[in-house]
Design a protein around this motif. Structure first.
Motif, short mmCIF file in Angstrom:
data_model
loop_
_atom_site.label_atom_id
_atom_site.label_comp_id
_atom_site.label_asym_id
_atom_site.label_seq_id
_atom_site.Cartn_x
_atom_site.Cartn_y
_atom_site.Cartn_z
N ILE A 74 0.84 -1.20 0.00
CA ILE A 74 0.00 0.00 0.00
C ILE A 74 0.87 1.25 0.00
N ALA A 75 1.92 1.25 0.83
CA ALA A 75 2.82 2.41 0.89
C ALA A 75 3.53 2.63 -0.43
N ALA A 76 3.93 1.55 -1.10
CA ALA A 76 4.60 1.67 -2.40
C ALA A 76 3.64 2.25 -3.45
N ALA A 77 2.36 1.84 -3.39
CA ALA A 77 1.38 2.38 -4.32
C ALA A 77 1.17 3.88 -4.09
N LYS A 78 1.23 4.31 -2.85
CA LYS A 78 1.08 5.73 -2.54
C LYS A 78 2.27 6.53 -3.10
N ALA A 160 7.90 7.84 4.14
CA ALA A 160 6.83 7.18 4.89
C ALA A 160 6.80 5.69 4.58
N ARG A 161 7.06 5.35 3.31
CA ARG A 161 7.14 3.93 2.94
C ARG A 161 8.30 3.25 3.65
N ARG A 162 9.45 3.92 3.71
CA ARG A 162 10.60 3.35 4.40
C ARG A 162 10.31 3.23 5.90
N GLY A 163 9.51 4.16 6.42
CA GLY A 163 9.10 4.04 7.82
C GLY A 163 8.24 2.81 8.05
N VAL A 164 7.44 2.45 7.06
CA VAL A 164 6.65 1.22 7.17
C VAL A 164 7.57 0.01 7.21
N VAL A 165 8.64 0.04 6.41
CA VAL A 165 9.62 -1.06 6.42
C VAL A 165 10.26 -1.18 7.80
N LEU A 467 14.82 -6.00 0.31
CA LEU A 467 14.20 -7.32 0.41
C LEU A 467 12.70 -7.27 0.19
N THR A 468 12.14 -6.07 0.00
CA THR A 468 10.71 -5.95 -0.23
C THR A 468 10.37 -6.40 -1.64
N ALA A 469 9.06 -6.51 -1.91
CA ALA A 469 8.62 -6.99 -3.23
C ALA A 469 9.10 -6.06 -4.33
N GLY A 470 9.19 -4.76 -4.05
CA GLY A 470 9.66 -3.82 -5.05
C GLY A 470 11.17 -3.71 -5.13
N GLY A 471 11.87 -4.43 -4.28
CA GLY A 471 13.33 -4.38 -4.31
C GLY A 471 13.89 -3.06 -3.85
N GLY A 472 13.07 -2.25 -3.16
CA GLY A 472 13.57 -0.96 -2.66
C GLY A 472 13.92 -0.01 -3.77
N ARG A 473 13.27 -0.13 -4.97
CA ARG A 473 13.61 0.76 -6.07
C ARG A 473 13.21 2.19 -5.71
#
Length: 485
Positions: A74-78, A160-165, A467-473
């Motif tokens: 969800i955070a990556a989509a945002k 914010a996405r990195r904060g979720v990680v 290591l996330t699904a998006g590879g941290g791109r």
């Protein structure tokens, strides 16, 4: 034409004027060191610290969570949503080109003399085709400031996405450690219950042959039931913790595989760091700073509304009453124009926007400063908890050892007839909760290590992000060119 070209060049050269304050990071009075910093801290903020627990099951759970957790997706989509807005804003810096074509047939009201003209054209045909261009020259930097604010918003969303990680890794580790602590407490409760059951059976047998009174049986039975009541409570907590952990790793609620016991898990080292490093290591602080940058840029965008907007428009194409002659020489048409529009009296419309932008910047600054203070407090609290839990654990180990010795001696005295059973009961009633508390403190100490790494942030967040699904791109905005001016 030369005069027009000279004016155009002069306008473009003046377009370097950007209104509003340029961002400068506020001065932060950071303490020189954390209040509860330890001497044995190690430079481990950039490592995958959860591997220090030496539990492959925990490592696998964190890898699974990073790959499948819904909150990360969800955070990556945002981030993608925010990044898609940036090219829309930046596009206003460039000329907008378009094309068009139309064809029509029209019959008009005929004048009186048309009756004497047999070749009077009515109805008439019309055909047009061409290209058009328009460009708002960003003379005062309004669009550039909006682009600056939009980019900062994108970067804030990415932080914010990195904060979720960061939160996810800490939550999975804490959940697993708490689960292992509850497992250890359940083992203690079941072992204690078995011991109490043997005592009940023994007293019932002794009562049968008249060796003890019914009071002794009742005391042993009450002790047994007190221990038995703890087991359903622990099993309920274990089930809830397992389900929460399963959801974190992206599964349906269900059982979780266990690895090392709470006694076998290694204690990670305390990461080294100074307070000023938090400004670059914690995603929430980086997010708050980007929000401040965005609010700062919006002041310039609002102030630019006081000044006139300059636009250039032009078109080039063909127009003809006959389709076959649309692209012949005489059908060529063109036009160009410039416009200047500015405010005179707006009765507070623009000043209100400027005041609103300045107030938003002030709020963002206060939020940034408060976030930094909270971050300092988070680290100090985590370090203090870790240090004190180490001391508490050693004291609890000594307490359990003393209570075990006390229980053994009281039982020997009872069996020798030197004391009544209430002494044994008192000792065992103190030992059981002390053993449960020991397992709890062990888990709390391990959790406190997780909280230190969470509070300090560091390069481990970036490594986990890969290591996330998006590879941290990185967000798509990093591939876009910078503003022209």
């Amino acid at each position: 034409m030369r005069r027009l070209l000279a004016i155009f060049v002069a306008v473009v050269m003046l377009a370097g004027c950007v209104l509003g304050p340029d961002y400068k990071r506020p001065e932060i009075a950071a303490p020189a060191a954390f209040q509860y910093a330890t001497r044995d801290a190690a430079d481990s903020a950039d490592t995958l610290w959860w591997q220090q627990f030496k539990d492959p099951v925990l490592d696998a759970l964190i890898d699974e969570a990073l790959a499948h957790n819904s909150n990360i997706a969800i955070a990556a989509a945002k981030v993608e949503q925010a990044a898609a807005l940036l090219p829309q804003v930046r596009s206003q810096l460039f000329p907008q080109l378009g094309y068009g074509a139309n064809a029509g047939r029209e019959r008009a009201r005929e004048p009186a003399f048309a009756a004497h003209l047999p070749d009077y054209p009515n109805p008439t045909n019309s055909y047009q085709a061409g290209v058009s261009a328009s460009w708002e020259i960003d003379l005062w930097g309004r669009i550039q400031r909006q682009s600056e604010a939009t980019l900062a918003d994108v970067l804030a969303t990415n932080e914010a996405r990195r904060g979720v990680v960061l939160s996810l890794v800490a939550s999975v580790a804490n959940g697993y450690l708490q689960l292992r602590g509850l497992d250890a407490q359940l083992v203690v409760a079941r072992q204690t219950l078995q011991t109490y059951a043997e005592s009940v059976d023994l007293f019932k047998l002794q009562f049968k042959y008249g060796q003890v009174s019914m009071m002794n049986v009742a005391q042993a039975q009450s002790q047994y039931e007190a221990a038995a009541a703890q087991i359903p409570l622990l099993e309920s907590n274990i089930a809830q913790t397992q389900n929460a952990l399963a959801v974190l790793v992206g599964r349906d609620p269900g059982p979780i595989t266990r690895g090392s016991s709470i006694d076998q898990l290694a204690l990670p080292v305390v990461p080294a760091g100074v307070p000023s490093q938090l400004l670059e290591r914690r995603p929430d602080l980086l997010q708050a700073e980007q929000q401040l940058i965005a609010a700062n840029a919006q002041i310039g965008a609002a102030k630019a509304l006081y000044f006139p907007a300059i636009s250039l428009t032009g078109s080039l194409g063909n127009a003809s009453a006959e389709l076959s002659k649309l692209f012949t020489g005489p059908a060529r048409v063109w036009s160009y124009a410039g416009s200047l529009v500015g405010p005179i009296f707006t009765f507070g419309a623009i000043s209100g926007q400027v005041a609103q932008a300045e107030a938003a910047q002030g709020a963002a600054l206060l939020n940034y400063q408060l976030s930094i203070r909270n971050a300092f407090a988070d680290v100090d609290n985590a370090l203090a908890a870790n240090s004190n839990l180490k001391k508490q654990l050693q004291a609890q180990i000594r307490l359990v050892a003393a209570l075990k010795e006390y229980t053994g001696l009281s039982r020997k005295l009872y069996e020798g007839g030197y004391t009544d059973y209430s002494t044994v009961l008192q000792a065992e009633q103190a030992l059981f909760p002390a053993e449960l508390n020991l397992m709890s403190i062990r888990a709390q100490l391990l959790v406190s290590s997780v909280n230190i790494y969470k509070a300090m942030g560091g390069g481990w967040v970036t490594r986990a992000d890969r290591l996330t699904a998006g590879g941290g791109r990185p967000p798509a905005t990093e591939a876009l060119p910078p503003p022209l001016f």
